[in-house]
Design a protein around this motif. Structure first.
Motif, PDB file in Angstrom:
ATOM      1  N   TRP A  49       0.653  -1.273   0.122  1.00 55.10           N
ATOM      2  CA  TRP A  49      -0.140   0.078   0.044  1.00 55.10           C
ATOM      3  C   TRP A  49       0.819   1.050  -0.010  1.00 55.10           C
ATOM      4  O   TRP A  49       0.726   2.334  -0.891  1.00 55.10           O
ATOM      5  N   ARG A  52       2.260   1.857  -3.260  1.00 58.39           N
ATOM      6  CA  ARG A  52       1.216   2.151  -4.222  1.00 58.39           C
ATOM      7  C   ARG A  52       1.010   4.057  -3.916  1.00 58.39           C
ATOM      8  O   ARG A  52       0.847   4.494  -5.029  1.00 58.39           O
ATOM      9  N   ILE A  53       1.080   4.235  -2.776  1.00 64.49           N
ATOM     10  CA  ILE A  53       0.898   5.785  -2.421  1.00 64.49           C
ATOM     11  C   ILE A  53       2.129   6.376  -2.935  1.00 64.49           C
ATOM     12  O   ILE A  53       1.948   7.540  -3.458  1.00 64.49           O
ATOM     13  N   THR A  76      -6.078   5.555  -2.438  1.00 67.00           N
ATOM     14  CA  THR A  76      -5.308   4.797  -1.244  1.00 67.00           C
ATOM     15  C   THR A  76      -5.493   5.295  -0.034  1.00 67.00           C
ATOM     16  O   THR A  76      -5.417   4.386   0.914  1.00 67.00           O
ATOM     17  N   GLU A  79      -8.135   2.622   0.843  1.00 67.18           N
ATOM     18  CA  GLU A  79      -7.420   1.230   1.044  1.00 67.18           C
ATOM     19  C   GLU A  79      -6.846   1.252   2.484  1.00 67.18           C
ATOM     20  O   GLU A  79      -6.844   0.184   2.953  1.00 67.18           O
TER      21      GLU A  79
END
Length: 89
Positions: A49, A52-53, A76, A79
């Motif tokens: 995660w 991804r950010i 994000t 999530e």
């Protein structure tokens, strides 16, 4: 119902929830250090995660795979809150 993790004024004690708290507040380096310290699948999920950010989708994909999770969809922030709920926040 408790406050969303990002709206809490104090970080949680549990390291992965603390990593999520930092990540949701834009404190990527602090969040990454905590996630990287956890060798388990939950740590890999949070780690994915965070990448991804960061926008490093290839690296994020690697960590999601290690966690046995599909890469996140949607924002994000959403999530991160969903991961926090799954981890007991």
């Amino acid at each position: 119902m408790s406050l969303p993790l990002r709206d809490r004024t104090e970080p949680p004690e549990e390291p992965l929830l603390r990593a999520l708290w930092h990540g949701l507040r834009g404190e990527w380096a602090a969040a990454h250090a905590l996630a990287q310290a956890d060798p388990g699948p939950h740590g890999a999920w949070v780690h994915g995660w965070l990448h991804r950010i960061e926008g490093d989708l290839a690296n994020a994909g690697y960590w999601y795979h290690r966690a046995g999770r599909a890469p996140g969809r949607g924002t994000t922030a959403a999530e991160g809150e969903a991961i926090a709920r799954a981890l007991g926040a």
